[in-house]
Design an enzyme around this catalytic site. Sequence first.
Site, PDB file in Angstrom:
ATOM      1  N   HIS A 173       0.842  -1.198   0.000  1.00 23.71           N
ATOM      2  CA  HIS A 173       0.000   0.000   0.000  1.00 23.71           C
ATOM      3  C   HIS A 173       0.879   1.250   0.000  1.00 23.71           C
ATOM      4  O   HIS A 173       2.090   1.174   0.233  1.00 23.71           O
ATOM      5  CB  HIS A 173      -0.947   0.013   1.210  1.00 23.71           C
ATOM      6  CG  HIS A 173      -0.260   0.132   2.532  1.00 23.71           C
ATOM      7  ND1 HIS A 173      -0.057  -0.937   3.370  1.00 23.71           N
ATOM      8  CD2 HIS A 173       0.273   1.195   3.167  1.00 23.71           C
ATOM      9  CE1 HIS A 173       0.570  -0.541   4.453  1.00 23.71           C
ATOM     10  NE2 HIS A 173       0.786   0.759   4.356  1.00 23.71           N
TER      11      HIS A 173
HETATM   12  P1  TYD Z   1      -1.525  -2.442   7.608  1.00 18.84           P
HETATM   13  O1  TYD Z   1      -1.117  -1.011   7.759  1.00 18.84           O
HETATM   14  O2  TYD Z   1      -2.148  -2.838   6.300  1.00 18.84           O
HETATM   15  O3  TYD Z   1      -0.267  -3.414   7.906  1.00 18.84           O
HETATM   16  P2  TYD Z   1       1.040  -3.770   7.032  1.00 18.84           P
HETATM   17  O4  TYD Z   1       1.430  -2.557   6.240  1.00 18.84           O
HETATM   18  O5  TYD Z   1       2.057  -4.160   8.063  1.00 18.84           O
HETATM   19  O6  TYD Z   1       0.722  -4.916   6.149  1.00 18.84           O
HETATM   20  O7  TYD Z   1      -2.501  -2.804   8.819  1.00 18.84           O
HETATM   21  C1  TYD Z   1      -2.917  -4.139   9.066  1.00 18.84           C
HETATM   22  C2  TYD Z   1      -4.298  -4.095   9.698  1.00 18.84           C
HETATM   23  O8  TYD Z   1      -4.238  -3.412  10.948  1.00 18.84           O
HETATM   24  C3  TYD Z   1      -5.336  -3.365   8.856  1.00 18.84           C
HETATM   25  O9  TYD Z   1      -6.564  -4.096   8.975  1.00 18.84           O
HETATM   26  C4  TYD Z   1      -5.507  -2.028   9.529  1.00 18.84           C
HETATM   27  C5  TYD Z   1      -5.146  -2.315  10.970  1.00 18.84           C
HETATM   28  N1  TYD Z   1      -4.498  -1.155  11.628  1.00 18.84           N
HETATM   29  C6  TYD Z   1      -5.186  -0.408  12.564  1.00 18.84           C
HETATM   30  O10 TYD Z   1      -6.365  -0.686  12.888  1.00 18.84           O
HETATM   31  N2  TYD Z   1      -4.571   0.656  13.162  1.00 18.84           N
HETATM   32  C7  TYD Z   1      -3.298   1.002  12.870  1.00 18.84           C
HETATM   33  O11 TYD Z   1      -2.757   1.982  13.438  1.00 18.84           O
HETATM   34  C8  TYD Z   1      -2.593   0.221  11.885  1.00 18.84           C
HETATM   35  C9  TYD Z   1      -1.170   0.564  11.509  1.00 18.84           C
HETATM   36  C10 TYD Z   1      -3.238  -0.842  11.293  1.00 18.84           C
END
Ligand code: TYD
Length: 147
Positions: free
Chosen positions: A63
């Site tokens: 992302h």
């Molecule tokens: P994501 O940012 O997509 O993780 P990565 O980049 O490590 O793959 O987040 C994973 C999941 O956690 C997504 O469902 C959103 C949730 N999330 C929150 O609820 N709050 C937060 O502060 C973060 C960073 C993620």
Amino acid sequence: MNGRNLVLNLHKMSNKPYIIDFGKIGSTENGFISIAHLQNTPFHIQRVYWTYNTPDGVVRGHHAHKKLHQMIFAVHGNITMHIENEHGVMYKFNLNTPASGLYIPPRHWRTIEMSNNAVLLCLASEEYNEDDYIRNYDDFKRIRSIN
Ligand code: TYD
């Protein structure tokens, strides 16, 4: 404009991911401490999160963010960050020391590989907001044409 805002603006103007060495205080006998604070971080920190127990072979991320600035640390283990800017320029950073962080500006697509013992610590400039995410790669490639 005070000195800190000037630094902040210069960082924003560069719009490139880069490593910041936060330094460390201590000794091999006693251990070390590293500190992130207003003077050495290019944005105001609003949120801190950490990622861990990522099984080998899993690739996270996939992302970009519209407005969020982030500083990523491997506080333990090894993390490889693949970053792409909105013009298709690719960067690769290997994070393997807790004293250094990777600054990621907005509008940079990232994929993240972690050793399974790695702990990724993120300092973020905003509260969590799913609307700030660009999770579709084709949408990310389109932002160049709408800005
Ligand atoms: P994501 O940012 O997509 O993780 P990565 O980049 O490590 O793959 O987040 C994973 C999941 O956690 C997504 O469902 C959103 C949730 N999330 C929150 O609820 N709050 C937060 O502060 C973060 C960073 C993620």
